[in-house]
Design an enzyme around this catalytic site. Structure first.
Site, PDB file in Angstrom:
ATOM      1  CE  LYS A 291      -7.434  -1.750   4.257  1.00 10.36           C
ATOM      2  NZ  LYS A 291      -5.989  -1.649   3.964  1.00 10.36           N
TER       3      LYS A 291
ATOM      4  CG  ASP B  28       1.997   0.068   9.145  1.00  7.66           C
ATOM      5  OD1 ASP B  28       2.743  -0.093  10.141  1.00  7.66           O
ATOM      6  OD2 ASP B  28       0.756   0.102   9.221  1.00  7.66           O
TER       7      ASP B  28
END
Length: 293
Positions: free
Chosen positions: A11, A113
């Site tokens: 990532k 989230d």
């Protein structure tokens, strides 16, 4: 999958997202985060990419992708749904817990989230939670001001009513867990909507999908969730199946308007794990045999 242990995912954060990389790295490097329902972390590093600096987080790779995309392509059996739901709630319960599975003390973490695109599908229909860029360590030594400075965060579609209203009780660390439980309920609803035991399985839709745009703003969600007290629909045919009825009752208690009335992730995990054992064919067969005897 055998290849899960051989392949890894990278990532990449641009330099503008350094703070998100730093936060996720700090969350991941805490050894107590390790859990079968949390994405496996390998390492974090910064890299020079020409004139620009990049920040990397390297994790295990799961070829099935995220839960949102997976549900859009697959219909779940009742057994699949049980496994997926159980692994998700076990992961959230672990984040929120004061202890690891081994009983060692740990600092609870609020994800902040939780949504289907931040959940990856592991082998055998199990899930892992990922993306800790805005996660928060619920360290008792931090003050309400520290938490207030952590910002209004999350994805509008999955925001709890109290977040939409900006009325979160920052004095109480449980408030952050209660927000996660609301978001988790929406993801459980997404899973349930794609299970074959509901009868006709409709095309995959995000929560509130027919009522809002693809990326609804906070104002839109405030009108629906806060003022209209709206929640995703649970049709009557979902409640015919005993296990699904139980799951829907649990979901409803998790997205309650009153944060303090919501179940804890630990309670949801205990419920779902217990119910999964009750509804397994081997358990039902034993019950039948005992009744005959």
């Amino acid at each position: 999958d055998n290849d899960t242990h051989l392949l890894f995912a990278v990532k990449i954060f641009p330099c503008e997202e350094y703070s998100s990389w730093k936060n996720e790295s700090q969350i991941f490097t805490d050894a107590s985060l390790k859990h079968e329902s949390v994405l496996q972390f390998l390492t974090a590093e910064d890299r020079e990419s020409g004139p620009r600096k990049e920040y990397w987080i390297i994790t295990a790779y799961h070829s099935r992708g995220n839960l949102k995309d997976y549900l859009s392509r697959h219909i779940l059996s009742w057994m699949d749904l049980q496994k997926m739901a159980s692994s998700l709630v076990n992961g959230v319960a672990h984040l929120h817990s004061d202890y690891t599975a081994c009983g060692r003390p740990k600092i609870p973490i609020a994800h902040r989230d939780i949504k289907s695109s931040n959940v990856l599908v592991k082998s055998e229909w199990e899930c892992v939670i990922c993306d800790f860029g805005i996660a928060l360590k619920l360290d008792p030594s931090l003050t309400a001001d520290d938490f207030a400075n952590s910002g209004q965060v999350g994805t509008a579609r999955y925001m709890a009513p109290e977040v939409l209203e900006s009325r979160v009780n920052l004095e109480d660390l449980e408030s952050f867990k209660q927000m996660d439980v609301y978001s988790m309920a929406l993801v459980l609803w997404e899973m349930a909507s794609r299970c074959e035991v509901v009868g006709e399985v409709k095309s995959y839709e995000l929560p509130f999908g027919s009522k809002v745009q693809e990326q609804p703003c906070v104002d839109t969600m405030r009108d629906i969730v806060l003022h209209g007290r709206g929640r995703p629909e649970i049709p009557c045919n979902w409640l015919v199946h005993q296990g699904m009825h139980f799951l829907c009752d649990t979901i409803t208690e998790c997205w309650d308007h009153d944060p303090e009335a919501r179940l804890t992730a630990h309670c949801v995990a205990e419920r779902i794990n217990f119910k999964s054992r009750l509804l397994t064919p081997s358990y039902l067969l034993n019950q039948t045999n005992e009744a005959i005897l």
